[in-house]
Design a protein around this motif. Structure first.
Motif, mmCIF file in Angstrom:
data_model
loop_
_atom_site.group_PDB
_atom_site.id
_atom_site.type_symbol
_atom_site.label_atom_id
_atom_site.label_comp_id
_atom_site.label_asym_id
_atom_site.label_seq_id
_atom_site.Cartn_x
_atom_site.Cartn_y
_atom_site.Cartn_z
ATOM 1 N N ARG A 1 5.271 15.364 -7.126
ATOM 2 C CA ARG A 1 6.465 14.546 -6.919
ATOM 3 C C ARG A 1 6.746 14.348 -5.424
ATOM 4 O O ARG A 1 7.128 13.282 -4.981
ATOM 5 N N ASN A 2 6.549 15.422 -4.654
ATOM 6 C CA ASN A 2 6.890 15.348 -3.230
ATOM 7 C C ASN A 2 5.668 15.212 -2.339
ATOM 8 O O ASN A 2 5.674 15.641 -1.210
ATOM 9 N N LYS A 3 4.621 14.589 -2.872
ATOM 10 C CA LYS A 3 3.377 14.621 -2.088
ATOM 11 C C LYS A 3 3.515 13.909 -0.750
ATOM 12 O O LYS A 3 2.980 14.362 0.260
ATOM 13 N N THR A 4 4.269 12.808 -0.695
ATOM 14 C CA THR A 4 4.438 12.101 0.572
ATOM 15 C C THR A 4 5.124 12.989 1.594
ATOM 16 O O THR A 4 4.685 13.101 2.736
ATOM 17 N N PHE A 5 6.214 13.635 1.151
ATOM 18 C CA PHE A 5 6.973 14.466 2.075
ATOM 19 C C PHE A 5 6.143 15.648 2.555
ATOM 20 O O PHE A 5 6.154 15.981 3.741
ATOM 21 N N LEU A 6 5.404 16.255 1.624
ATOM 22 C CA LEU A 6 4.582 17.406 2.007
ATOM 23 C C LEU A 6 3.492 16.998 2.992
ATOM 24 O O LEU A 6 3.234 17.694 3.978
ATOM 25 N N LEU A 7 2.888 15.833 2.744
ATOM 26 C CA LEU A 7 1.853 15.351 3.664
ATOM 27 C C LEU A 7 2.465 15.081 5.038
ATOM 28 O O LEU A 7 1.890 15.437 6.073
ATOM 29 N N PHE A 8 3.656 14.480 5.019
ATOM 30 C CA PHE A 8 4.351 14.220 6.287
ATOM 31 C C PHE A 8 4.569 15.524 7.042
ATOM 32 O O PHE A 8 4.278 15.623 8.234
ATOM 33 N N ASP B 1 0.837 -1.202 0.000
ATOM 34 C CA ASP B 1 0.000 0.000 0.000
ATOM 35 C C ASP B 1 0.874 1.255 0.000
ATOM 36 O O ASP B 1 2.014 1.236 0.436
ATOM 37 N N THR B 2 0.286 2.352 -0.478
ATOM 38 C CA THR B 2 1.094 3.557 -0.629
ATOM 39 C C THR B 2 1.429 4.170 0.728
ATOM 40 O O THR B 2 0.760 3.935 1.722
ATOM 41 N N ARG B 3 2.484 4.966 0.695
ATOM 42 C CA ARG B 3 2.926 5.591 1.940
ATOM 43 C C ARG B 3 1.949 6.661 2.397
ATOM 44 O O ARG B 3 1.867 6.954 3.577
ATOM 45 N N ILE B 4 1.219 7.255 1.434
ATOM 46 C CA ILE B 4 0.233 8.277 1.805
ATOM 47 C C ILE B 4 -0.790 7.690 2.765
ATOM 48 O O ILE B 4 -1.098 8.262 3.813
ATOM 49 N N GLN B 5 -1.303 6.499 2.396
ATOM 50 C CA GLN B 5 -2.290 5.845 3.260
ATOM 51 C C GLN B 5 -1.717 5.604 4.649
ATOM 52 O O GLN B 5 -2.354 5.895 5.656
ATOM 53 N N LEU B 6 -0.497 5.055 4.668
ATOM 54 C CA LEU B 6 0.127 4.746 5.954
ATOM 55 C C LEU B 6 0.251 6.005 6.803
ATOM 56 O O LEU B 6 -0.057 5.994 8.007
#
Lengths: 168, 273
Positions: free
Chosen positions: B10-17, A48-53
């Motif tokens: 591109r950086n959506k994970t980092f921005l969400l974090f 699963d994607t990291r966003i979900q996690l």
């Protein structure tokens, strides 16, 4: 697929309940509690994607905070753990992670312990630093982190091993 | 524009974090400063319901202890009654003295923590029962804390084992006042700071509430002096107090409402202007 989702939802609810009603009240030697809810973040499916996690971890931490009146301490630590999980996975499982073939239910116990230990220490360091929030109490932070980590690691590894179905 | 969008994607994970971490950090910092409304607290239906369910099971294991505490308190009250100077006629009740200034409500403790650096209790009385912020909470042995957040049915109590708590207290024998703080080290001890070094402190002396605020009445027990030392400045004592209350075992509490509070506060505000 639905089965997997249901398993995770049940695990989520159970871990929150056990954490806030039992583990928060152990107070071994006056201050040592295990924080076993991080098992949920540790065992979250890798595909699963990291966003979900990230989102689920935030929710998990926030719930624990809500129950224990601790502001956003658990949420912050959980989000950091969720974000850095790939790095910890890579360090502890190596090639298995590269191929996305880890099955937590039948991995080598040694790898599992490394994984849980790294994650717990990271999580607890952030959590206790934020909870005490005072640089002059660094000894207290280190003491709490060390003892609670040991407790969490032992309990978490036992739970993961006991509740995985097909371990040889 | 295209590039900004690309960057975000591109950086959506980092921005969400960063976003989530920022929110939790803001909540943490906010929870470390006193007297601000908090969004995350256990005075709500969800946590109250869960704690209530488990408390109804848990309290059976604690019945014996709680019984002993009640018997002790009854013993103490009986002693007061039998040894009082005035003879009390059981048929005569002087209503001018009963319930004149303080209103007492009982509550059950649903959640109690004492190992964190900022401890809160959750109790099963709330706005519906007339509980509001800044009411005092005590047990039969001594003080517990001050009501912090309230919802309809539940309230959180800022424990004296909390770094944000600062209750006015005094020496029983001489009326020298100080401020009650907690250094976060032991759940059995609190510290009384800024006591004038003219005060004749002795180990074993009783410390009680000072009655200068409209939260606690005068003379509720807190603890006894275990040790004391002079501050670095040399002008004041810091007294280490051993609590009368066992903060790790609190079943039932009394909530005190000062009915004269509004009058006192209005008066104080007038004289401040």
């Amino acid at each position: 697929m639905n089965n997997v989702v249901a398993t995770h939802i049940i695990r989520f609810i159970l871990l929150v309940l056990i954490q806030v009603t039992i583990c928060n009240n152990i107070n071994f030697l006056g201050f040592i509690n295990p924080y076993i809810y991080i098992i949920f973040i540790l065992l979250f499916p890798i595909r699963d994607t990291r966003i979900q996690l990230l989102l689920v971890s935030f929710l998990l931490g926030m719930l624990i905070d809500l129950f224990s009146d601790s502001g956003g301490v658990h949420a912050a630590a959980s989000v950091v753990l969720a974000y850095t999980r790939p790095v910890i996975l890579k360090t502890s499982f190596g090639m298995l992670y590269e191929h996305k073939t880890i099955k937590f239910s039948n991995t080598d116990v040694g790898h599992l312990i490394t994984y849980v230990t790294l994650a717990t220490i990271l999580h607890h360091t952030i959590m206790f630093s934020l909870e005490i929030f005072n640089v002059s109490n660094i000894i207290l932070i280190l003491k709490k982190t060390l003892f609670s980590s040991i407790f969490t690691i032992i309990v978490s590894v036992l739970i993961i091993i006991l509740f995985s179905r097909n371990r040889k | 524009m295209q590039q900004i969008l690309n960057f975000v994607i591109r950086n959506k994970t980092f921005l969400l974090f960063l976003l989530l971490f920022g929110i939790s950090l803001a909540l943490t910092i906010q929870s470390h400063s006193y007297h601000r409304s908090k969004f995350i607290n256990s005075a709500n239906g969800l946590t109250g319901g869960v704690y209530g369910t488990f408390n109804s099971i848990e309290k059976y294991f604690d019945l014996k202890d709680q019984n002993n505490i009640l018997v002790e308190e009854n013993k103490y009250l009986r002693k007061l009654l039998f040894n009082s100077k005035t003879t009390i006629d059981s048929t005569y009740i002087d209503t001018t003295f009963i319930g004149s200034r303080y209103n007492v409500t009982i509550a059950e403790v649903y959640k109690n923590s004492y190992s964190l650096s900022n401890n809160y209790l959750t109790i099963n009385k709330g706005l519906k029962h007339g509980i509001k912020q800044d009411f005092g909470v005590i047990t039969s042995k001594g003080i517990v804390g001050i009501v912090d957040n309230t919802s309809n049915n539940y309230a959180t109590v800022l424990s004296i084992l909390n770094k944000k708590s600062g209750i006015n207290a005094k020496l029983k024998s001489t009326n020298h006042i100080g401020s009650l703080r907690w250094n976060g080290k032991s759940a059995q001890h609190v510290q009384l700071e800024d006591v004038s070094n003219f005060a004749p402190v002795k180990v074993g002396d009783t410390i009680e509430t000072g009655g200068e605020s409209s939260i606690f009445p005068k003379g509720i027990g807190i603890g006894s002096v275990e040790s004391y030392l002079t501050d670095i400045s040399g002008d004041t004592f810091t007294i280490e107090i051993k609590l009368f209350n066992d903060m790790s075992n609190i079943g039932n509490v009394y909530i005190l409402e000062d009915l004269d509070r509004q009058e006192i506060e209005t008066l104080e505000n007038q004289s401040n202007e």
